[in-house]
Design a protein around this motif. Structure first.
Motif, PDB file in Angstrom:
ATOM      1  N   TYR A 160       0.852  -1.213   0.123  1.00 30.66           N
ATOM      2  CA  TYR A 160       0.061   0.061   0.026  1.00 30.66           C
ATOM      3  C   TYR A 160       0.874   1.102   0.164  1.00 30.66           C
ATOM      4  O   TYR A 160       0.675   2.123  -0.718  1.00 30.66           O
ATOM      5  CB  TYR A 160      -1.176  -0.203   1.167  1.00 30.66           C
TER       6      TYR A 160
ATOM      7  N   GLN B  98      -1.028  -8.177  -2.035  1.00 35.72           N
ATOM      8  CA  GLN B  98      -1.159  -7.396  -3.253  1.00 35.72           C
ATOM      9  C   GLN B  98      -2.638  -6.880  -2.917  1.00 35.72           C
ATOM     10  O   GLN B  98      -3.620  -7.251  -2.241  1.00 35.72           O
ATOM     11  CB  GLN B  98      -1.429  -8.461  -4.437  1.00 35.72           C
TER      12      GLN B  98
ATOM     13  N   ASN C 154      -7.946   0.516  -8.284  1.00 33.22           N
ATOM     14  CA  ASN C 154      -7.358  -0.909  -8.240  1.00 33.22           C
ATOM     15  C   ASN C 154      -8.350  -1.735  -8.945  1.00 33.22           C
ATOM     16  O   ASN C 154      -9.562  -1.186  -9.461  1.00 33.22           O
ATOM     17  CB  ASN C 154      -7.003  -1.267  -6.977  1.00 33.22           C
TER      18      ASN C 154
ATOM     19  N   ASP D  75       4.077   5.611  -5.333  1.00 36.62           N
ATOM     20  CA  ASP D  75       4.174   5.857  -6.997  1.00 36.62           C
ATOM     21  C   ASP D  75       3.126   6.636  -7.603  1.00 36.62           C
ATOM     22  O   ASP D  75       3.259   6.669  -8.766  1.00 36.62           O
ATOM     23  CB  ASP D  75       4.157   4.469  -7.447  1.00 36.62           C
ATOM     24  N   ALA D  76       2.153   6.814  -7.122  1.00 34.06           N
ATOM     25  CA  ALA D  76       0.949   7.481  -7.462  1.00 34.06           C
ATOM     26  C   ALA D  76       1.005   9.059  -7.393  1.00 34.06           C
ATOM     27  O   ALA D  76       1.765   9.435  -6.616  1.00 34.06           O
ATOM     28  CB  ALA D  76      -0.384   6.841  -7.062  1.00 34.06           C
TER      29      ALA D  76
ATOM     30  N   ASP E 212      -4.414   9.162 -10.191  1.00 33.06           N
ATOM     31  CA  ASP E 212      -4.619   7.727  -9.792  1.00 33.06           C
ATOM     32  C   ASP E 212      -5.841   7.692  -8.880  1.00 33.06           C
ATOM     33  O   ASP E 212      -5.869   6.566  -8.294  1.00 33.06           O
ATOM     34  CB  ASP E 212      -3.377   7.002  -9.614  1.00 33.06           C
TER      35      ASP E 212
ATOM     36  N   GLN F 204       2.382   1.830  -3.454  1.00 30.08           N
ATOM     37  CA  GLN F 204       1.514   2.233  -4.427  1.00 30.08           C
ATOM     38  C   GLN F 204       1.149   3.850  -4.060  1.00 30.08           C
ATOM     39  O   GLN F 204       1.058   4.705  -5.192  1.00 30.08           O
ATOM     40  CB  GLN F 204       0.166   1.692  -4.248  1.00 30.08           C
TER      41      GLN F 204
END
Length: 157
Positions: A50, A113, A78, A56-57, A61, A53
């Motif tokens: 998490y 994931q 997602n 990276d967002a 997004d 993500q």
């Protein structure tokens, strides 16, 4: 809102740095609730996938969806969000949706994931920093806000 109610107002949404804090106070709020910025704090319970993500967002997004809880909330796109959007499904209302989907969310997190986990996230993603502690985040917010007030000639918090 401040002009329409007779109770203290705490601003929330998009506040991730000192500028946002000063803006909220300038608009009449008595305080600010900072959310996403603390998800990457060392003390956060957000799991590594998490956190990655989030780092990276960016704001493109995210989406406002009812899928995570049955109430509108902003989060990262997602597979769960995309499938609901694609299929036109309506989630159960709050709190039933979160309860009904709890085992799916838990299994997704357990598998490390997040394709079927609620990934709450605001639009201040570009302001996230990795490795800070919560106290450091608060100190940074206050320092940044003080700098803004100094530039405006208004003194410190």
């Amino acid at each position: 809102v401040v002009d329409a109610v007779n109770v203290p107002v705490v601003a929330a949404g998009g506040i991730a740095d000192g500028r946002g804090l000063v803006a909220a106070l300038a608009l009449g709020a008595v305080g600010a609730q900072v959310g996403t910025r603390f998800l990457t704090a060392r003390e956060s319970g957000a799991h590594p996938a998490y956190r990655k993500q989030l780092m990276d967002a960016d704001e493109t997004d995210t989406v406002v969806t009812h899928v995570f809880t049955g109430r509108p909330a902003r989060g990262l796109r997602n597979r769960l969000v995309e499938e609901y959007l694609r299929d036109g499904l309506e989630p159960l209302g709050w709190p039933l949706h979160g309860v009904a989907a709890g085992d799916i969310h838990a299994a997704s997190r357990a598998a490390e994931q997040d394709e079927y986990s609620p990934l709450f996230a605001g639009q201040g993603l570009r302001m996230l920093k990795e490795g800070q502690g919560a106290a450091g985040i608060v100190a940074e917010l206050v320092d940044e806000a003080g700098g803004v007030l100094d530039r405006l000639g208004g003194g410190r918090l």
